[in-house]
Enzyme design. Structure first.
Site, PDB file in Angstrom:
ATOM      1  N   SER A 167       0.861  -1.182   0.000  1.00 58.52           N
ATOM      2  CA  SER A 167       0.000   0.000   0.000  1.00 58.52           C
ATOM      3  C   SER A 167       0.891   1.223   0.000  1.00 58.52           C
ATOM      4  CB  SER A 167      -0.878   0.027   1.260  1.00 58.52           C
ATOM      5  OG  SER A 167      -1.506   1.294   1.376  1.00 58.52           O
ATOM      6  N   TYR A 221      -0.970  -0.438  10.323  1.00 60.24           N
ATOM      7  CA  TYR A 221      -1.215  -0.815   8.913  1.00 60.24           C
ATOM      8  C   TYR A 221       0.015  -0.479   8.051  1.00 60.24           C
ATOM      9  CZ  TYR A 221      -3.519  -0.963   4.341  1.00 60.24           C
ATOM     10  OH  TYR A 221      -3.852  -1.245   3.043  1.00 60.24           O
TER      11      TYR A 221
HETATM   12  N1  LIG Z   1      -8.647  -0.169  -1.037  1.00 56.80           N
HETATM   13  C1  LIG Z   1      -7.553   0.585  -0.982  1.00 56.80           C
HETATM   14  O1  LIG Z   1      -7.604   1.826  -1.093  1.00 56.80           O
HETATM   15  C2  LIG Z   1      -6.210  -0.043  -0.792  1.00 56.80           C
HETATM   16  C3  LIG Z   1      -5.065   0.754  -0.969  1.00 56.80           C
HETATM   17  C4  LIG Z   1      -3.828   0.157  -0.796  1.00 56.80           C
HETATM   18  C5  LIG Z   1      -3.717  -1.175  -0.492  1.00 56.80           C
HETATM   19  N2  LIG Z   1      -4.859  -1.924  -0.330  1.00 56.80           N
HETATM   20  C6  LIG Z   1      -4.698  -3.333  -0.010  1.00 56.80           C
HETATM   21  O2  LIG Z   1      -5.379  -4.091  -0.999  1.00 56.80           O
HETATM   22  C7  LIG Z   1      -5.931  -5.275  -0.420  1.00 56.80           C
HETATM   23  C8  LIG Z   1      -7.422  -5.354  -0.659  1.00 56.80           C
HETATM   24  O3  LIG Z   1      -8.037  -4.141  -0.285  1.00 56.80           O
HETATM   25  P1  LIG Z   1      -9.647  -4.030  -0.239  1.00 56.80           P
HETATM   26  O4  LIG Z   1      -9.976  -2.597  -0.227  1.00 56.80           O
HETATM   27  O5  LIG Z   1     -10.234  -4.920  -1.256  1.00 56.80           O
HETATM   28  O6  LIG Z   1      -9.871  -4.630   1.234  1.00 56.80           O
HETATM   29  P2  LIG Z   1     -11.059  -5.458   1.901  1.00 56.80           P
HETATM   30  O7  LIG Z   1     -10.881  -5.289   3.365  1.00 56.80           O
HETATM   31  O8  LIG Z   1     -12.349  -5.097   1.276  1.00 56.80           O
HETATM   32  O9  LIG Z   1     -10.747  -6.981   1.483  1.00 56.80           O
HETATM   33  C9  LIG Z   1      -9.839  -7.772   2.206  1.00 56.80           C
HETATM   34  C10 LIG Z   1     -10.228  -9.225   2.039  1.00 56.80           C
HETATM   35  O10 LIG Z   1      -9.295  -9.993   2.808  1.00 56.80           O
HETATM   36  C11 LIG Z   1     -10.009 -10.972   3.558  1.00 56.80           C
HETATM   37  N3  LIG Z   1      -9.242 -11.312   4.767  1.00 56.80           N
HETATM   38  C12 LIG Z   1      -9.037 -10.550   5.868  1.00 56.80           C
HETATM   39  N4  LIG Z   1      -8.332 -11.235   6.778  1.00 56.80           N
HETATM   40  C13 LIG Z   1      -8.080 -12.462   6.240  1.00 56.80           C
HETATM   41  C14 LIG Z   1      -7.388 -13.604   6.700  1.00 56.80           C
HETATM   42  N5  LIG Z   1      -6.830 -13.664   7.919  1.00 56.80           N
HETATM   43  N6  LIG Z   1      -7.307 -14.698   5.887  1.00 56.80           N
HETATM   44  C15 LIG Z   1      -7.880 -14.667   4.656  1.00 56.80           C
HETATM   45  N7  LIG Z   1      -8.557 -13.621   4.171  1.00 56.80           N
HETATM   46  C16 LIG Z   1      -8.655 -12.513   4.963  1.00 56.80           C
HETATM   47  C17 LIG Z   1     -11.334 -10.305   3.891  1.00 56.80           C
HETATM   48  O11 LIG Z   1     -12.327 -11.290   4.227  1.00 56.80           O
HETATM   49  C18 LIG Z   1     -11.625  -9.562   2.588  1.00 56.80           C
HETATM   50  O12 LIG Z   1     -12.321 -10.384   1.664  1.00 56.80           O
HETATM   51  C19 LIG Z   1      -5.501  -5.243   1.041  1.00 56.80           C
HETATM   52  O13 LIG Z   1      -4.264  -5.906   1.177  1.00 56.80           O
HETATM   53  C20 LIG Z   1      -5.313  -3.766   1.302  1.00 56.80           C
HETATM   54  O14 LIG Z   1      -4.438  -3.543   2.387  1.00 56.80           O
HETATM   55  C21 LIG Z   1      -6.093  -1.390  -0.475  1.00 56.80           C
END
Ligand SMILES: NC(=O)c1ccc[n+]([C@@H]2O[C@H](COP(=O)([O-])OP(=O)(O)OC[C@H]3O[C@@H](n4cnc5c(N)ncnc54)[C@H](O)[C@@H]3O)[C@@H](O)[C@H]2O)c1
Length: 259
Positions: A143, A163
């Site tokens: 991220s 985070y």
């Molecule tokens: N959305 C953003 O702006 C953004 C920006 C930078 C990085 N990210 C990263 O991208 C990824 C996805 O983001 P998102 O917005 O779709 O997040 P989200 O929280 O909607 O999705 C995360 C998914 O991971 C699953 N999860 C959580 N803990 C788990 C575990 N212990 N084992 C297996 N699955 C697990 C959840 O059930 C969910 O389906 C994450 O790694 C997040 O840190 C997101």
């Protein structure tokens, strides 16, 4: 026209919603066979079923990425079903239900368990198969939060920066893994997304912060949609990136410019 990933066996953790779900859709569209891996069986099953209805070869595998036993079982299940593992995207993280106000040691450890150890365990579980094949691509999901060093207001106690530091640790892990696995044909690269309009972001990122990032700091002045990240993941999974390893690719409209 054939997709860019015909037959590629891909595991995507955290694929029950958000960015992981978008990756799963795009990989299926490119001809990959996809394991939708997630902690959430209801949403995960629903995503896999929708992909199958559209003609894709996808199935759900339940995994808690912070459990060594689970990650090993996930890899074994995929091998049993598809016979190989070409790509793994370690996208699962504690994000949508994160508590940005909890700076306790216990909570920092919990975030590390999933975001960092979960990435390491997932990579470790799939590595033997990739090494045996002499080929594989692991794409970690970090991220831009790993690089944005805004001060966090606090009274007495130093914040944990939970985070952000777990994502920075995953970037470092990606580099170490890449350095140690190239001789076996296994590549490790990280995608660093900027603010992406998933349900999770809408829930946890205050609008003022989002506006500040998009209009104050990004070169391309719009937030990302999950689909904006998919082309980079396809590229890093494909042979077009055969000589790319150990890199962080920021897909963020120019928010962070590494170099
Ligand atoms: N959305 C953003 O702006 C953004 C920006 C930078 C990085 N990210 C990263 O991208 C990824 C996805 O983001 P998102 O917005 O779709 O997040 P989200 O929280 O909607 O999705 C995360 C998914 O991971 C699953 N999860 C959580 N803990 C788990 C575990 N212990 N084992 C297996 N699955 C697990 C959840 O059930 C969910 O389906 C994450 O790694 C997040 O840190 C997101």
């Amino acid at each position: 026209m054939a997709g860019r990933l015909e037959g590629n066996v891909t595991i995507i953790t955290g694929a029950a919603q958000g960015i992981g779900e978008a990756y799963a859709r795009r990989f299926i569209a490119e001809g990959a066979r996809v394991a939708v891996a997630d902690l959430n069986p209801d949403k995960g099953e629903a995503v896999a079923e929708a992909l199958r209805k559209e003609g894709g070869d996808a199935f759900f595998v339940r995994v808690d990425v912070s459990s060594e036993e689970d990650t090993k079982r996930m890899a074994a299940t995929v091998l049993e079903r598809f016979g190989r593992i070409d790509t793994t995207i370690t996208n699962a993280a504690i994000y949508h239900d994160i508590d940005n106000l909890d700076h306790s040691l216990a909570y920092l450890k919990k975030i590390f368990d999933v975001n960092y150890f979960g990435t390491w365990l997932t990579a470790r579980a799939v590595y033997p198969a990739m090494k045996k094949q002499g080929k594989g691509s692991v794409i970690t999901q970090i991220s831009d939060a790993a690089y944005l060093r805004f001060p966090i207001p606090h009274e007495d106690e130093l914040p944990s920066f939970h985070y952000s530091v777990t994502k920075a640790a995953v970037a470092s892990l990606t580099h170490f893994c890449a350095a140690s696995s190239g001789t076996h044909g296994v590549r490790f690269n990280a995608i660093s997304p900027g603010p992406t309009m998933t349900e999770a972001t809408l829930k946890i990122v205050p609008k003022a912060m989002l506006d500040m990032l998009v209009h104050g700091a990004m070169s391309i002045k719009r937030p990302l949609e999950a689909e904006d990240l998919c082309g980079t993941a396809v590229f890093l999974a494909s042979d077009d990136s055969a000589m790319i390893t150990g890199q962080v690719v920021c897909v963020d409209g120019g928010l962070i410019m590494l170099g």
